[in-house]
Structure formats: C-alpha cells, structure tokens
Design an enzyme around this catalytic site. Structure first.
Site, PDB file in Angstrom:
ATOM      1  N   SER A 192     -11.958   7.516   8.475  1.00 28.09           N
ATOM      2  CA  SER A 192     -12.604   8.149   9.615  1.00 28.09           C
ATOM      3  C   SER A 192     -13.945   7.491   9.902  1.00 28.09           C
ATOM      4  O   SER A 192     -14.471   6.724   9.091  1.00 28.09           O
ATOM      5  CB  SER A 192     -12.818   9.639   9.326  1.00 28.09           C
ATOM      6  OG  SER A 192     -13.784   9.789   8.283  1.00 28.09           O
ATOM      7  N   GLY A 225     -11.881  10.905  16.028  1.00 28.65           N
ATOM      8  CA  GLY A 225     -11.892  12.255  16.588  1.00 28.65           C
ATOM      9  C   GLY A 225     -11.378  12.288  18.010  1.00 28.65           C
ATOM     10  O   GLY A 225     -10.305  11.742  18.313  1.00 28.65           O
ATOM     11  N   ALA A 226     -12.141  12.907  18.891  1.00 26.71           N
ATOM     12  CA  ALA A 226     -11.728  13.058  20.289  1.00 26.71           C
ATOM     13  C   ALA A 226     -11.637  11.738  21.024  1.00 26.71           C
ATOM     14  O   ALA A 226     -11.087  11.676  22.131  1.00 26.71           O
ATOM     15  CB  ALA A 226     -12.700  13.979  21.012  1.00 26.71           C
ATOM     16  N   ALA A 253      -6.743  17.177  10.297  1.00 26.66           N
ATOM     17  CA  ALA A 253      -6.332  16.337  11.430  1.00 26.66           C
ATOM     18  C   ALA A 253      -6.158  14.875  11.005  1.00 26.66           C
ATOM     19  O   ALA A 253      -5.200  14.208  11.411  1.00 26.66           O
ATOM     20  CB  ALA A 253      -7.351  16.442  12.556  1.00 26.66           C
ATOM     21  N   GLY A 254      -7.082  14.366  10.201  1.00 28.23           N
ATOM     22  CA  GLY A 254      -6.956  12.990   9.743  1.00 28.23           C
ATOM     23  C   GLY A 254      -5.725  12.776   8.885  1.00 28.23           C
ATOM     24  O   GLY A 254      -5.063  11.732   8.972  1.00 28.23           O
ATOM     25  N   ASP A 255      -5.391  13.757   8.054  1.00 31.19           N
ATOM     26  CA  ASP A 255      -4.200  13.666   7.215  1.00 31.19           C
ATOM     27  C   ASP A 255      -2.939  13.677   8.077  1.00 31.19           C
ATOM     28  O   ASP A 255      -1.978  12.951   7.798  1.00 31.19           O
ATOM     29  CB  ASP A 255      -4.159  14.833   6.229  1.00 31.19           C
ATOM     30  CG  ASP A 255      -5.447  14.947   5.430  1.00 31.19           C
ATOM     31  OD1 ASP A 255      -5.991  13.900   5.020  1.00 31.19           O
ATOM     32  OD2 ASP A 255      -5.918  16.085   5.225  1.00 31.19           O
TER      33      ASP A 255
END
Length: 320
Positions: A192, A225-226, A253-255
């Site tokens: 990230s 992210g967005a 969300a990253g997973d």
C-alpha cells in the site's frame, strides 16, 4: 478454466472493533475474524480459487471463531497447525473515513511460533502460487523458518508477498533490512501507499518500483485507496482507477485486492513459475478486477470479502 490453486501462509488475528459503550466506564467490542493472510485466503476461496491456508490456529475462543469462518468460506485447512498458544488480538478504532487505527495484543501468541518441522510437515503441494507476508515474515521466533519455506517454494511456484507493515509491533527498519531478500525470492510484491512511506520515506512510487525491481522482483503492485492501483512489470507501468464505492470501512480492502489480483491471474493460467508469459495488459486486467473486489469489501463492515456470486455480470466475466 478452473483457477489455479493458491497457498497462503500467515496469521489469523481477532479484530475487535470499538462501539458506543452501553454504560459509563465500559467499552463494547465487536470481534470479527481477521489478519491479512487469513483475509486473503478467505477472499480467494470465496471468489472460487482453491485456497490452502498454512496457519497456526489457537484452540481458544478466537481460534475456534477463525476455524469456523475459514471453513465456512471454503478454505482448505489441511495444513493448519493446532497451536497451544493464545490467539492474537487487535483492537481497532475507526475514523470518519472508515480507516482503522490498531493496538495489538500479540506477545507469545500462536501466529509467530512456526518451527521448521511444522512447515516441513505442511510439505510442498501442487499450488501454482504461494502468498505470504505481513507479520509472519518479521516476528520471531518463526520468521526465519517462514523465509526458508518461501525460498523453497520459489523453485516451483510463483511467490507473492505483502509486507503489510505494522510499526506498532515491528520497527519499519526490520522490514527495510529484510525486504531485499524477499524481493530476491518473490515474483509479486503487493503493498500500500502507507507501506511505501514506511519502507522508503519520501520516495516516489516510480523510483520505489525500480528499486524493488533491481532487488529481483518482477512485478510490483501499489494500491492507492480511492485512486486505484499502480503496477510495474519489469519497469513497464500501468495505472488503474478505482470504481466509485460506498465506504463503510477499509478493513481488509488491501487483502481483498491481493486475492482478486491472484484469482484473476490464476483463472487464466498465468500463475506458476516466474511469470514468464505475463504481459502488462494481463496485469492491467488483473488490477481492474482487483479494485472492484476491494471496493465491494469497503462497502461492508470489517474484513468481509465478496463471494463470486455477488459480483456484477461485468466482474464475473472478468474473473473467468
């Protein structure tokens, strides 16, 4: 084509979310099964990828919660260790944007006690990809055994890593010291923007990608992210925007992105070995699918990735 099998190695964490207290001087917690590798295994299985999870499951109340959650999602736990130690607990506070700030209770817990004998017993399998990362790679005493397992797996499988830097538990310089070794063994590095800033403070993404390519990893994927994702395959860059999404919280969300990315590649037979047949267009397509899976995870509370049948027709076609 049936998706290729993916093995995930790493921890389960009990994510305890604070909620308004029922009375003064009290604190209410809602506990959900989490942990980056566990979330990834669950998301892979729900999308339809055969997902084998190598983990150390405590026999306490949280460990029983993990097992029930993983099995209900279709994760293969045949390589899981029944551990005597307690489970790891993370207490999360969410801000107005749904971002979580964590405090960890992780001393002497099951997730970091891997031995060489346990991993040898898990043995090689026919997985096309081994995904790992997060705290299992940096928490002693098990981290050296996990690194050795990854190096052995790299002789037959694609290796995917997510550092998932947790500075409250492990100093970022520990990750910095080990990351060149991981890049030498890995084919895919997913991280990230927050990870990037902790690992290479003030470094532009393009320069960071080149640094990690030079260390040996062919494919770097940076989630933003967005703003979607940036990917670099042997120095060829592609940017993919994120879809508009209703955000309840960003936990997991990253997973889910990682799972969507690996599921998409595995559905096309592109995992296995050193990614020799991979093209930058394949990477872009995988990122486009992965950001949609991540967006669906953001739309619900906690690390609760979507099932394959919950994808839109466009998403479902993209995953085939």
């Amino acid at each position: 084509m049936r998706p290729q099998q993916v093995t995930v190695l790493g921890e389960c964490v009990a994510d305890a979310f604070t909620s308004p207290p029922p009375a003064p001087a009290e604190l209410s917690l809602r506990v959900l099964p989490g942990g980056g590798p566990a979330n990834t295994a669950v998301a892979l299985a729900r999308l339809g990828t055969p997902a084998r999870f190598l983990t150390r499951l405590s026999q306490d109340v949280f460990g029983r919660l993990f097992r029930a959650h993983l099995e209900a999602s279709g994760v293969d736990l045949s390589g899981a260790v029944r551990a005597a130690e307690p489970s790891t607990l993370a207490v999360a506070e969410l801000d107005d944007q749904g971002q979580a700030a964590y405090s960890f209770h992780a001393e002497g817990t099951a997730d970091w006690q891997w031995t060489r004998a346990e991993l040898a017993a898990a043995g090689p399998d026919d997985s096309a990809c081994l995904h790992s990362g997060s705290l299992a790679l940096v928490r002693d005493p098990g981290a050296p055994a996990v690194e050795e397992f990854l190096a052995r797996a790299a002789t037959t499988a694609t290796v995917s890593l997510d550092p998932n830097v947790r500075p409250l538990l492990v100093r970022p310089d520990v990750y910095r010291q080990r990351l060149p070794r991981w890049c030498a063994a890995a084919d895919i590095l997913r991280l990230s923007e927050e990870d990037l800033e902790l690992l290479l403070p003030g470094t532009a993404p393009d320069r960071a990608c080149d640094t990690w390519h030079a260390a040996g990893v062919r494919l770097v994927v940076l989630t933003r992210g967005a703003r979607g994702a940036l990917a670099s395959l042997d120095g060829k860059r592609v940017e993919v925007p994120a879809p508009a999404a209703r955000v309840v919280d960003t936990v997991g969300a990253g997973d889910s992105f990682t799972a969507g990315f690996l599921h998409h590649l595995g559905s096309r037979g592109l995992l296995g070995g050193r990614l020799d047949g991979l093209r930058v267009d394949d990477v872009a397509d995988a990122c486009a699918f992965a950001v949609r899976v991540a967006a669906l995870t953001c739309a619900v509370a906690g690390p609760n990735p979507p099932w394959g049948h919950q994808l839109t027709p466009v998403d479902a076609v993209a995953s085939e």
